[in-house]
Design a protein around this motif. Structure first.
Motif, PDB file in Angstrom:
ATOM      1  N   MET A  63     -69.303 -56.543 161.376  1.00  8.38           N
ATOM      2  CA  MET A  63     -68.609 -55.555 162.082  1.00  8.38           C
ATOM      3  C   MET A  63     -67.307 -54.889 161.612  1.00  8.38           C
ATOM      4  O   MET A  63     -66.791 -53.876 161.880  1.00  8.38           O
ATOM      5  N   VAL A  64     -66.660 -55.515 160.717  1.00  7.54           N
ATOM      6  CA  VAL A  64     -65.160 -55.178 160.183  1.00  7.54           C
ATOM      7  C   VAL A  64     -65.532 -54.166 159.138  1.00  7.54           C
ATOM      8  O   VAL A  64     -66.593 -53.964 158.504  1.00  7.54           O
ATOM      9  N   ASP A  65     -64.480 -53.623 158.671  1.00  6.85           N
ATOM     10  CA  ASP A  65     -64.379 -52.472 157.787  1.00  6.85           C
ATOM     11  C   ASP A  65     -64.252 -53.049 156.268  1.00  6.85           C
ATOM     12  O   ASP A  65     -64.808 -52.880 155.344  1.00  6.85           O
ATOM     13  N   THR A  66     -63.263 -54.042 156.250  1.00  6.65           N
ATOM     14  CA  THR A  66     -62.897 -54.660 155.004  1.00  6.65           C
ATOM     15  C   THR A  66     -62.977 -56.143 155.063  1.00  6.65           C
ATOM     16  O   THR A  66     -62.505 -56.828 156.165  1.00  6.65           O
ATOM     17  N   VAL A  67     -63.562 -56.868 154.158  1.00  3.41           N
ATOM     18  CA  VAL A  67     -63.378 -58.269 154.041  1.00  3.41           C
ATOM     19  C   VAL A  67     -62.797 -58.716 152.840  1.00  3.41           C
ATOM     20  O   VAL A  67     -63.191 -58.587 151.705  1.00  3.41           O
ATOM     21  N   LEU A  68     -61.506 -59.550 153.012  1.00  2.00           N
ATOM     22  CA  LEU A  68     -60.922 -60.079 151.604  1.00  2.00           C
ATOM     23  C   LEU A  68     -60.931 -61.531 151.886  1.00  2.00           C
ATOM     24  O   LEU A  68     -60.730 -62.194 152.827  1.00  2.00           O
ATOM     25  N   TYR A  69     -60.968 -61.973 150.616  1.00  2.00           N
ATOM     26  CA  TYR A  69     -61.125 -63.590 150.513  1.00  2.00           C
ATOM     27  C   TYR A  69     -59.900 -64.039 149.461  1.00  2.00           C
ATOM     28  O   TYR A  69     -59.511 -63.235 148.503  1.00  2.00           O
ATOM     29  N   PHE A  70     -59.040 -64.883 150.095  1.00  2.07           N
ATOM     30  CA  PHE A  70     -58.029 -65.463 149.272  1.00  2.07           C
ATOM     31  C   PHE A  70     -58.441 -66.728 148.344  1.00  2.07           C
ATOM     32  O   PHE A  70     -58.840 -67.666 149.161  1.00  2.07           O
ATOM     33  N   GLU A  71     -58.657 -66.662 147.235  1.00  2.00           N
ATOM     34  CA  GLU A  71     -59.228 -67.800 146.120  1.00  2.00           C
ATOM     35  C   GLU A  71     -57.975 -68.307 145.475  1.00  2.00           C
ATOM     36  O   GLU A  71     -56.901 -67.776 145.302  1.00  2.00           O
ATOM     37  N   GLY A  72     -58.365 -69.503 144.934  1.00  3.23           N
ATOM     38  CA  GLY A  72     -57.618 -70.448 144.106  1.00  3.23           C
ATOM     39  C   GLY A  72     -57.345 -71.949 144.530  1.00  3.23           C
ATOM     40  O   GLY A  72     -57.612 -71.936 145.850  1.00  3.23           O
ATOM     41  N   ASP A  73     -56.964 -72.565 143.450  1.00  4.61           N
ATOM     42  CA  ASP A  73     -56.513 -73.919 143.965  1.00  4.61           C
ATOM     43  C   ASP A  73     -55.388 -73.992 144.535  1.00  4.61           C
ATOM     44  O   ASP A  73     -54.217 -73.469 144.061  1.00  4.61           O
TER      45      ASP A  73
END
Length: 461
Positions: free
Chosen positions: A236-246
Motif C-alpha cells: 500500500m505504501v510508496d516507500t519501504v525503508l528498513y533500519f538495520e544494524g546491531d
C-alpha cells in the motif's frame, strides 16, 4: 435502524488474504499457519464500502500523461544527506513512507531529527506519537537539539481525531509513531491487529494523496525482521525503508526495500552518538578503521551498494579440525556461497580444505550479498591456510565461477577510484574489467582470469 452484526473473519498475516474459516495453508501466498481471527462489524464495513464507491471517481476526468509537468520543487530536502540519498533525492509530496527496524535501532530518533531539520527550514511538521507522552518526547528532543515553532506534537491513537487535526493544521510532513498503536472506530478489532493496521494505513494513504501531505509511518518488526502486520501493508505504501544494524554497535544502515520514486539499491550509513544519529559520509574509511597489521587471512574487498562503493575487510580463519566433519561458519555473507567458494578453491588450486575448519567474517558487522566479494573471500581463506600475510594496501574484487574463472562485476571504475582515494596501491580485478582502466603510479591494476592467476599475483605481491 440497522442492527449491528459482528462476524469473525480470518486474515493471512503475510499477504492479507481474507477467509470465512481458518485454513492451515494460505491460498494466496502458500504460507502455513499465518491465519488469525478478527471480529469485524458488518454494518460498518458495508457503509465504508458504499461511501468509498460513491466518492471514488465522482466528477473525475482522465488527464493526458504528456501534459503533466514535473518540477524540482516536487521533492522536499530533509536536510539529512544520507536519508535523501535513500529516498531518491528527497521527500516526494503526497508520498507514504514506511520505516521499519528492530526495537531501539533508532527509527524514532531519525524521524525526530528529520522533523527538526524540516521545521528549521520553515516547513510545518506534525509528529504524532501513540507510544510516548509529550514529556518523554521532549526529553529525547532536548538531547537532539532545539526545535523551531514549526514543529507540532500530538499524542493520540484515535485515527478519527488524528485526521481531524491534520485537516485543520495542514502540515507539510506528518510522522506516525507507530502504526501498530493506531485504531479506527470503524473496526472493532484491537489496535495492532491485521484489520486495524490495514484500515489505519488506508486512511493515512487517503489523507496523503488527497491533501498532498507526505506521511512517514513507523512499523514494528517481527522476530523474522519483517514489518509486523499484513504483508499488504508494504504494497500500500510508496516507500519501504528498513533500519538495520546491531543495536550494540555504533553504526546503522538505512536501506530502501521499495521505492516508487527512486532506486532500491541505495543505502544510508549513520553512527549513533549521544546527541542522536550522525551521518557517515565516508563509510569505507569507517569500516576499515582498526584493521590488524601483519595478520594473515585479511583481505580488503570493494562492494557496491547502489551507486556507492564500499571497502570492507574480509577475514578468514582456516585451521585443522579435531573432528571428522570440518566446521564451516560465515558472518555477514551467505553461508552456502562461502561453502561453494571453498570447494572451488580446493578443486582448482589443489588446496586441501576438507580436513580444515573455515570461518569467514565481514568485519564491522556489515551484511553483503554481492558476488563481487567472492575473490576476496577466496584470497582471505588461502592466506589463512598458508599463514601468508597479504599486503594491507591491496584490494580485490570479482565474481568467482564454479570453473575457477573470475567473472566481471559492474562499476569497476568506481571501485578502483574508491580504493585509490583511500590510499590502496594494488588492485586485483577481473581481466575483462580492465577495458578503459589504466594503471598509474598511485594504483597498480592486475587483471586475472582465474583464481589461480589471482593466487599467483598475491603470492608475488
Amino acid at each position: 435502524m440497522a442492527q449491528t452484526k459482528n462476524k469473525s473473519v480470518f486474515y493471512c498475516q503475510n499477504c492479507g488474504f481474507e477467509s470465512t474459516k481458518w485454513m492451515g495453508q494460505c491460498p494466496g501466498c502458500r504460507e502455513w499457519n499465518t491465519f488469525v481471527e478478527e471480529t469485524v462489524s458488518a454494518v460498518s464495513s458495508k457503509s465504508t464500502t458504499k461511501s468509498a464507491r460513491a466518492g471514488h471517481g465522482a466528477g473525475q476526468t482522465p488527464t493526458v500523461l504528456a501534459d503533466i509537468a514535473i518540477q524540482e520543487e516536487d521533492r522536499l530536502r530533509t536536510g539529512i544527506g544520507e536519508l535523501d540519498r535513500v529516498l531518491g533525492g528527497g521527500i516526494v509530496q503526497g508520498s507514504l513512507t514506511l520505516v521499519g527496524g528492530d526495537p531501539g535501532i533508532g527509527k524514532s530518533t531519525l524521524l525526530l531529527q528529520t522533523c527538526r531539520c524540516l521545521a528549521r527550514d520553515g516547513q510545518k511538521v506534525l509528529y504524532i506519537s501513540g507510544e510516548e507522552s509529550q514529556v518523554q518526547i521532549k526529553m529525547r528532543a532536548d538531547r537532539i537539539g532545539s526545535f523551531s515553532e514549526n514543529m507540532l506534537l500530538l499524542c493520540e491513537t484515535d485515527l478519527g481525531s488524528i485526521a481531524e487535526v491534520i485537516r485543520r493544521e495542514l502540515p507539510r510532513v506528518v510522522v506516525i509513531d507507530s502504526i501498530q498503536t493506531m485504531y479506527s472506530e470503524n473496526v472493532s478489532a484491537a489496535p495492532g491487529s491485521v484489520s486495524q493496521v490495514r484500515e489505519s494505513t488506508a486512511v493515512l494513504l487517503q489523507l496523503a494523496k488527497g491533501m498532498n501531505i507526505s506521511v512517514f509511518i513507523v512499523g514494528h518488526v517481527t522476530k523474522e525482521g519483517t514489518v509486523a502486520g499484513p504483508r499488504v501493508l508494504e504494497h500500500m505504501v510508496d516507500t519501504v525503508l528498513y533500519f538495520e544494524g546491531d543495536r550494540h554497535a555504533s553504526y546503522r544502515i538505512l536501506r530502501g526495500v521499495k521505492n516508487r520514486f527512486g532506486s532500491t539499491n541505495e543505502i544510508g550509513v549513520f553512527e549513533m552518538r549521544q546527541e542522536g544519529l550522525a551521518e557517515v559520509h565516508n563509510p569505507s574509511e569507517y569500516m576499515l578503521d582498526g584493521r590488524p597489521e601483519g595478520a594473515s587471512g585479511s583481505v580488503v574487498a570493494c562492494a557496491m551498494e547502489g551507486t556507492r562503493p564500499l571497502l570492507l575487510e574480509i577475514q578468514a580463519l582456516v585451521c585443522r579440525t579435531n573432528f571428522g566433519i570440518p566446521r564451516r561458519q560465515s558472518t555477514g555473507t551467505d553461508f552456502n556461497r562461502v561453502n561453494l567458494l571453498l570447494a572451488v578453491l580446493e578443486k582448482r588450486c589443489r588446496v586441501e580444505l576438507s580436513t580444515c575448519d573455515a570461518y569467514v567474517n565481514i568485519a564491522g558487522g556489515m551484511k553483503v550479498q554481492e558476488p563481487g566479494i567472492d575473490l576476496a573471500i577466496v584470497l582471505a581463506a588461502l592466506s589463512s591456510f598458508k599463514s601468508r600475510e597479504i599486503s594491507p594496501r591491496l584490494v580485490a574484487f570479482g565474481e568467482v565461477g564454479l570453473s575457477g574463472e573470475v567473472r566481471s562485476v559492474s562499476m569497476a571504475a568506481q571501485r578502483v577510484a574508491e580504493a585509490r582515494k583511500l590510499g590502496f596501491d594494488t588492485c586485483i580485478l577481473p581481466a575483462v574489467c580492465m577495458k578503459g582502466l589504466k594503471s598509474d603510479e598511485a594504483m597498480k591494476l592486475i587483471g586475472v582470469r582465474t583464481i589461480q592467476d589471482a593466487v599467483n599475483a598475491v603470492l608475488k605481491a
